[in-house]
Design an enzyme around this catalytic site. Structure first.
Site, mmCIF file in Angstrom:
data_model
loop_
_atom_site.group_PDB
_atom_site.id
_atom_site.type_symbol
_atom_site.label_atom_id
_atom_site.label_comp_id
_atom_site.label_asym_id
_atom_site.label_seq_id
_atom_site.Cartn_x
_atom_site.Cartn_y
_atom_site.Cartn_z
ATOM 1 N N LEU A 1 0.841 -1.262 0.099
ATOM 2 C CA LEU A 1 0.048 0.002 -0.027
ATOM 3 C C LEU A 1 0.758 1.407 0.216
ATOM 4 O O LEU A 1 0.390 2.292 0.846
ATOM 5 C CB LEU A 1 -0.865 0.103 1.148
ATOM 6 N N CYS B 1 -6.089 -6.435 1.750
ATOM 7 C CA CYS B 1 -4.530 -6.346 1.272
ATOM 8 C C CYS B 1 -4.072 -7.389 2.141
ATOM 9 O O CYS B 1 -3.968 -7.372 3.502
ATOM 10 C CB CYS B 1 -4.162 -4.946 1.456
ATOM 11 N N ILE C 1 -11.785 -11.458 -6.464
ATOM 12 C CA ILE C 1 -11.180 -11.320 -5.316
ATOM 13 C C ILE C 1 -9.999 -10.405 -5.323
ATOM 14 O O ILE C 1 -9.596 -10.125 -6.618
ATOM 15 C CB ILE C 1 -10.572 -12.720 -5.154
ATOM 16 N N GLY D 1 -3.318 -12.996 -11.720
ATOM 17 C CA GLY D 1 -3.087 -13.358 -12.961
ATOM 18 C C GLY D 1 -3.841 -14.713 -13.217
ATOM 19 O O GLY D 1 -4.477 -15.211 -12.370
HETATM 20 C C1 LIG Z 1 0.822 -4.783 -8.777
HETATM 21 C C2 LIG Z 1 -0.364 -4.768 -8.101
HETATM 22 C C3 LIG Z 1 -0.872 -4.041 -7.126
HETATM 23 C C4 LIG Z 1 -2.233 -4.040 -6.564
HETATM 24 N N1 LIG Z 1 -2.669 -2.985 -5.706
HETATM 25 C C5 LIG Z 1 -3.661 -3.174 -5.093
HETATM 26 C C6 LIG Z 1 -4.309 -2.226 -4.315
HETATM 27 O O1 LIG Z 1 -3.616 -1.047 -3.956
HETATM 28 N N2 LIG Z 1 -5.323 -2.384 -3.888
HETATM 29 C C7 LIG Z 1 -6.448 -3.339 -4.322
HETATM 30 O O2 LIG Z 1 -7.438 -3.193 -3.688
HETATM 31 N N3 LIG Z 1 -6.069 -4.447 -5.131
HETATM 32 C C8 LIG Z 1 -4.910 -4.176 -5.499
HETATM 33 N N4 LIG Z 1 -4.309 -5.346 -6.251
HETATM 34 C C9 LIG Z 1 -5.207 -6.282 -6.609
HETATM 35 C C10 LIG Z 1 -6.056 -6.122 -7.876
HETATM 36 O O3 LIG Z 1 -6.863 -4.998 -7.705
HETATM 37 C C11 LIG Z 1 -6.866 -7.347 -8.372
HETATM 38 O O4 LIG Z 1 -7.947 -7.564 -7.207
HETATM 39 C C12 LIG Z 1 -6.019 -8.631 -8.160
HETATM 40 O O5 LIG Z 1 -4.721 -8.470 -8.686
HETATM 41 C C13 LIG Z 1 -6.872 -9.774 -9.024
HETATM 42 O O6 LIG Z 1 -7.004 -9.269 -10.347
HETATM 43 P P1 LIG Z 1 -6.153 -9.690 -11.501
HETATM 44 O O7 LIG Z 1 -5.536 -11.144 -11.556
HETATM 45 O O8 LIG Z 1 -6.595 -9.423 -12.778
HETATM 46 O O9 LIG Z 1 -4.830 -8.949 -11.503
HETATM 47 C C14 LIG Z 1 -2.849 -5.203 -6.941
HETATM 48 C C15 LIG Z 1 -2.721 -5.891 -7.943
HETATM 49 C C16 LIG Z 1 -1.251 -6.102 -8.446
HETATM 50 C C17 LIG Z 1 -0.983 -6.888 -9.436
#
Ligand SMILES: Cc1cc2nc3c(=O)[nH]c(=O)nc-3n(C[C@H](O)[C@H](O)[C@H](O)COP(=O)(O)O)c2cc1C
Length: 323
Positions: A86, A143, A207, A233
């Site tokens: 964060l 988080c 999620i 991912g």
């Molecule tokens: C580099 C990175 C930073 C992230 N930062 C946050 C964040 O600050 N707050 C949050 O709620 N989720 C954060 N996430 C989670 C994403 O919003 C998302 O919920 C999660 O990655 C699953 O989706 P995806 O597989 O499409 O990435 C982050 C994900 C990544 C990869």
């Protein structure tokens, strides 16, 4: 009669991908996920943000946070591990430095907030809702890379009492759409989703990442400075789908799905399992235009299947119980 029938037929053929979550109106169901698109400005030259459904900002906290030691990102075979912790410049900086750009966007801005104590969530909500471009608040209860006061749980979203308490407190002070962002790292996602609903959330978003780690065998060290991080991912997609399906079947409020969505087909899987909209995260690092391609792909799917609106898609999974 023939003219009327023709116009009815045309209407049925023009697919609508619009939707409403609480009071927030989206022109399509594809949302940029928190932490993967900064505060919009960082990606403005790479993608037509205004063609998407909405944007969720990087999570902000009351005070500036330095985040975790580097390295903060490690690639894995089918996803990425992150332990950003964060890192952000805090509420004041958000209001003065980030809001002026976000205000120029023509799509709803969803501000993601997090805190260690309930008063921090309250202050963040009170202040950010002063900006009219902020149409919704996504309460990041999930988080995996930070610690919290007042709960014995490592992640707030593991504590159903804390979830209900935080959301109901925020419900009392805001008319903005409240979205509870949940963690998959729980015993029963249904119980946590119901707590968010009881608290007064208008939607749940799930999620966030799965806890994980990776090791560099040449140095015998963890690949992340924080040792552990959150996996996102394609690796997590089947797990995320199950969470969305479970949540969808246990609550009445909308479910926003995320976790490994890289293509329109992935997004449609989530929608069939009950997601009214999807968030795209990791895919942005591979192809910043992935969210737009996904939005167009959903529209094409509806047209090919002669489904007139996304309502006809959400939760329409054909199981042996239904067919
Ligand atoms: C580099 C990175 C930073 C992230 N930062 C946050 C964040 O600050 N707050 C949050 O709620 N989720 C954060 N996430 C989670 C994403 O919003 C998302 O919920 C999660 O990655 C699953 O989706 P995806 O597989 O499409 O990435 C982050 C994900 C990544 C990869």
């Amino acid at each position: 009669m023939a003219v009327k029938a023709k116009s009815e037929k045309r209407k049925a053929q023009s697919q609508s991908v619009k939707l409403k979550i609480g009071k927030m109106e989206l022109k399509n169901p594809v949302i940029l996920a928190s932490g993967t698109c900064g505060f919009g400005k960082e990606i403005e030259e790479l993608v037509d943000i205004n063609a998407l459904g909405a944007i969720v900002t990087k999570t902000i906290t009351l005070r500036k946070r330095e985040g975790n030691p580097s390295p903060r990102i490690a690639e894995t075979h089918s996803g990425i591990l992150n332990a950003i912790g964060l890192d952000n410049d805090g509420l004041k900086n958000f209001m003065f430095e980030k809001i002026p750009y976000l205000r120029t966007l023509k799509i709803p801005v969803i501000v993601s907030i997090a805190g260690d104590r309930i008063e921090e969530f309250v202050k963040l909500t009170e202040e950010t809702q002063k900006s009219s471009c902020v149409k919704a608040i996504e309460v990041n209860l999930s988080c995996p890379n930070v610690s919290h006061e007042g709960t014995k749980h490592a992640i707030l979203a593991q504590d159903s009492h804390a979830v209900e308490q935080i959301i109901s407190r925020l419900r009392k002070i805001t008319k903005r759409t409240l979205i509870a962002k949940l963690s998959p790292n729980v015993t029963d996602i249904k119980e946590i989703a119901r707590s968010a609903e009881r608290g007064g959330a208008e939607a749940v978003s799930l999620i966030n990442t799965y806890p994980g780690m990776a090791v560099d065998v040449s140095t015998m060290k963890p690949k992340l400075g924080n040792v552990t991080g959150g996996l996102s991912g394609p690796a997590i997609k089947p797990l995320a789908l199950k969470c969305v399906w479970d949540a969808y079947n246990s609550i009445k409020i909308p479910v926003i799905g995320s976790g490994g969505i890289m293509t329109a087909e992935d997004a449609i899987e989530f929608m069939l399992c009950g997601a009214c909209a999807v968030q795209v995260g990791t895919a942005n690092f591979v192809d910043p235009n992935a969210p737009l391609k996904i939005a167009n792909g959903i529209k094409k799917y509806l047209k090919d299947k002669r489904i007139s609106s996304i309502k006809g898609l959400v939760g329409k999974l054909k199981t042996c119980k239904t067919n």
